[in-house]
Design a protein around this motif. Structure first.
Motif, mmCIF file in Angstrom:
data_model
loop_
_atom_site.group_PDB
_atom_site.id
_atom_site.type_symbol
_atom_site.label_atom_id
_atom_site.label_comp_id
_atom_site.label_asym_id
_atom_site.label_seq_id
_atom_site.Cartn_x
_atom_site.Cartn_y
_atom_site.Cartn_z
ATOM 1 N N MET A 55 0.653 -1.163 0.140
ATOM 2 C CA MET A 55 -0.123 0.017 -0.114
ATOM 3 C C MET A 55 0.919 1.437 0.172
ATOM 4 O O MET A 55 0.649 2.099 -0.791
ATOM 5 C CB MET A 55 -0.737 0.154 1.233
ATOM 6 N N ILE A 56 1.933 1.148 0.808
ATOM 7 C CA ILE A 56 2.821 2.406 0.784
ATOM 8 C C ILE A 56 3.498 2.611 -0.442
ATOM 9 O O ILE A 56 3.570 3.607 -1.190
ATOM 10 C CB ILE A 56 3.941 2.258 2.093
ATOM 11 N N LEU A 57 4.053 1.573 -1.085
ATOM 12 C CA LEU A 57 4.518 1.536 -2.227
ATOM 13 C C LEU A 57 3.884 2.206 -3.423
ATOM 14 O O LEU A 57 4.166 2.837 -4.441
ATOM 15 C CB LEU A 57 4.994 0.278 -2.679
ATOM 16 N N ALA A 58 2.507 1.713 -3.482
ATOM 17 C CA ALA A 58 1.452 2.122 -4.358
ATOM 18 C C ALA A 58 1.432 3.600 -4.266
ATOM 19 O O ALA A 58 1.271 4.275 -5.176
ATOM 20 C CB ALA A 58 0.244 1.493 -4.233
ATOM 21 N N VAL A 59 1.160 4.240 -3.336
ATOM 22 C CA VAL A 59 0.864 5.629 -2.919
ATOM 23 C C VAL A 59 2.250 6.467 -3.218
ATOM 24 O O VAL A 59 2.226 7.403 -4.126
ATOM 25 C CB VAL A 59 0.714 5.886 -1.622
ATOM 26 N N VAL A 77 -3.625 4.359 -11.855
ATOM 27 C CA VAL A 77 -4.427 3.841 -10.719
ATOM 28 C C VAL A 77 -5.387 2.805 -11.064
ATOM 29 O O VAL A 77 -5.572 2.184 -9.900
ATOM 30 C CB VAL A 77 -5.103 5.471 -10.286
ATOM 31 N N LEU A 78 -6.173 2.824 -12.004
ATOM 32 C CA LEU A 78 -7.056 2.052 -12.341
ATOM 33 C C LEU A 78 -6.614 0.538 -12.461
ATOM 34 O O LEU A 78 -7.383 -0.392 -12.312
ATOM 35 C CB LEU A 78 -7.670 2.578 -13.737
ATOM 36 N N PHE A 79 -5.280 0.627 -12.776
ATOM 37 C CA PHE A 79 -4.708 -0.972 -12.900
ATOM 38 C C PHE A 79 -4.078 -1.351 -11.404
ATOM 39 O O PHE A 79 -4.510 -2.315 -11.105
ATOM 40 C CB PHE A 79 -3.406 -0.716 -13.745
ATOM 41 N N ILE A 80 -3.660 -0.378 -10.717
ATOM 42 C CA ILE A 80 -3.147 -0.647 -9.465
ATOM 43 C C ILE A 80 -4.200 -0.949 -8.317
ATOM 44 O O ILE A 80 -3.975 -1.990 -7.541
ATOM 45 C CB ILE A 80 -2.174 0.300 -8.680
ATOM 46 N N LEU A 81 -5.303 -0.442 -8.392
ATOM 47 C CA LEU A 81 -6.357 -0.575 -7.284
ATOM 48 C C LEU A 81 -6.854 -2.051 -7.172
ATOM 49 O O LEU A 81 -6.623 -2.666 -6.367
ATOM 50 C CB LEU A 81 -7.394 0.204 -7.324
ATOM 51 N N PRO A 82 -7.127 -2.703 -8.429
ATOM 52 C CA PRO A 82 -7.334 -4.031 -8.542
ATOM 53 C C PRO A 82 -6.251 -4.959 -8.067
ATOM 54 O O PRO A 82 -6.452 -6.032 -7.434
ATOM 55 C CB PRO A 82 -7.965 -4.250 -9.978
ATOM 56 N N VAL A 83 -5.309 -4.534 -8.326
ATOM 57 C CA VAL A 83 -3.679 -5.313 -8.155
ATOM 58 C C VAL A 83 -3.698 -5.456 -6.396
ATOM 59 O O VAL A 83 -3.600 -6.292 -5.784
ATOM 60 C CB VAL A 83 -2.659 -4.829 -8.469
#
Length: 174
Positions: A55-59, A77-83
């Motif tokens: 989660m931290i890496l995503a942000v 963002v639309l790709f990472i949220l489902p990941v």
């Protein structure tokens, strides 16, 4: 910080072969998903919540992408949220790390097969930052396929071809 054009043209310079790009559309998401799963196993308590390193890496990474190019970042963002969502589900199964490592290795095998078509080494071998640009590049390629960001495609492609010619000339000189 290097611009989106500079980052994308450098990455594209070793991703001009359509077969290589196709393998990347499979391998890169596998690598990202597995890396997020591995990082999802590292958990921290924050107030009343469980936060993972994923989660931290995503942000952080999405912030970097937004600084590079907001429209491409929105696609990411639309790709990472489902990941994040799906890896959070798998984190709570009995063997998430074994699943992550298996998918990670398969993803990299697919990547290296693609570079056999390309006859060029992966971009990250010269610049580790290019590991972050892989997903950004694929989102750009998806936008280009959909007819979006035509100006960006027109700008990076000739630069990438020039960089590739320079790489090949350097290789021939050795």
């Amino acid at each position: 910080m290097k611009s989106a054009v500079e980052q994308l043209s450098t990455y594209k310079s070793v991703h001009l072969n359509p077969q290589n790009i196709k393998t990347h559309f499979v391998g890169v998401p596998m690598i990202i998903w597995s890396a997020f799963l591995m990082l999802g196993t590292l958990r921290f308590a924050w107030q009343d919540y469980q936060v993972s390193a994923a989660m931290i890496l995503a942000v952080v990474v999405l912030g970097y992408y937004m600084a590079l190019h907001m429209r491409l970042a929105l696609g990411l963002v639309l790709f990472i949220l489902p990941v994040l969502y799906t890896t959070e589900l798998v984190v709570h199964t009995s063997h998430p790390f074994i699943i992550a490592i298996s998918i990670f290795v398969i993803g990299w095998v697919i990547q290296f097969i693609g570079h056999k078509y390309e006859k060029a080494k992966p971009a990250f071998m010269d610049d580790l930052n290019q590991l972050l640009i892989g997903p950004f590049f694929l989102m750009a390629e998806l936008y280009f396929i959909l007819g979006l960001e035509k100006d960006l495609a027109a700008e990076i492609t000739p630069i990438a071809r020039d960089k590739r010619r320079a790489l090949e000339a350097k290789r021939r000189a050795l």
